[in-house]
Design a protein around this motif. Structure first.
Motif, PDB file in Angstrom:
ATOM      1  N   PRO A  35       0.815  -1.219   0.000  1.00  0.00           N
ATOM      2  CA  PRO A  35       0.000   0.000   0.000  1.00  0.00           C
ATOM      3  C   PRO A  35       0.849   1.271   0.000  1.00  0.00           C
ATOM      4  N   ARG A  57     -13.977  -6.311   6.359  1.00  0.00           N
ATOM      5  CA  ARG A  57     -13.055  -5.238   6.737  1.00  0.00           C
ATOM      6  C   ARG A  57     -11.763  -5.857   7.223  1.00  0.00           C
ATOM      7  N   ASP A  58     -10.666  -5.395   6.675  1.00  0.00           N
ATOM      8  CA  ASP A  58      -9.358  -5.877   7.102  1.00  0.00           C
ATOM      9  C   ASP A  58      -8.908  -5.054   8.297  1.00  0.00           C
ATOM     10  N   SER A  59      -9.024  -5.619   9.484  1.00  0.00           N
ATOM     11  CA  SER A  59      -8.694  -4.890  10.706  1.00  0.00           C
ATOM     12  C   SER A  59      -7.188  -4.682  10.873  1.00  0.00           C
ATOM     13  N   CYS A  60      -6.386  -5.270   9.993  1.00  0.00           N
ATOM     14  CA  CYS A  60      -4.933  -5.030  10.047  1.00  0.00           C
ATOM     15  C   CYS A  60      -4.602  -3.586   9.691  1.00  0.00           C
ATOM     16  N   TYR A  61      -5.500  -2.948   8.946  1.00  0.00           N
ATOM     17  CA  TYR A  61      -5.293  -1.560   8.542  1.00  0.00           C
ATOM     18  C   TYR A  61      -6.179  -0.663   9.388  1.00  0.00           C
ATOM     19  N   THR A  77      -6.890   2.365   9.168  1.00  0.00           N
ATOM     20  CA  THR A  77      -7.701   3.332   8.417  1.00  0.00           C
ATOM     21  C   THR A  77      -8.822   2.683   7.609  1.00  0.00           C
ATOM     22  N   SER A  78      -8.915   1.344   7.617  1.00  0.00           N
ATOM     23  CA  SER A  78      -9.931   0.688   6.779  1.00  0.00           C
ATOM     24  C   SER A  78     -11.357   1.051   7.207  1.00  0.00           C
TER      25      SER A  78
END
Length: 124
Positions: A55, A86-90, A92-93
């Motif tokens: 990213p 939703r990708d909780s690793c990010y 800002t997602s």
């Protein structure tokens, strides 16, 4: 500069197994595939998905434009709702999904995987 190109869902370089009817895209930057995504239909739902390996902040605008275009495509196919995990690793997602018009839908257990936040876009 990020270019987003449509590819067959069986395209070998996308690095994701897509076993649902789908429209697939790759993001290419400087000759490298940096992400994949698209629309897929399964389980009675239309899904929008994205996996980005490298990213960069400058990808935000083209990805938002492509997401809006894919939501429009889903509408043209008759879908009034589009779902996404939703990708909780990010961190800002969540903000990005809200900006795009998605709302938290619930937590669902993935087969042989973890529980995942599911967000939904509803055509108004």
């Amino acid at each position: 500069m990020l270019e987003i190109k449509q590819v067959p869902p069986t395209f070998p370089n996308i690095g994701v197994r897509v076993d649902l009817p789908a429209l697939a895209f790759v993001g290419v930057d400087d000759g490298d595939i940096v992400g994949v995504g698209g629309l897929a239909w399964g389980g009675g739902r239309c899904w929008i998905w994205l996996q980005i390996d490298k990213p960069k902040p400058e990808y935000a605008i083209p990805l938002m434009r492509k997401t809006k275009a894919l939501i429009k495509t889903a509408r043209q196919f008759g879908d009034t709702e589009v779902y996404t995990p939703r990708d909780s690793c990010y961190a800002t997602s969540e903000k990005l999904l809200k900006v795009l018009g998605f709302e938290f839908f619930g937590i669902e257990q993935i087969v042989d995987g973890p529980a995942v936040e599911i967000w939904r876009y509803v055509r108004t």
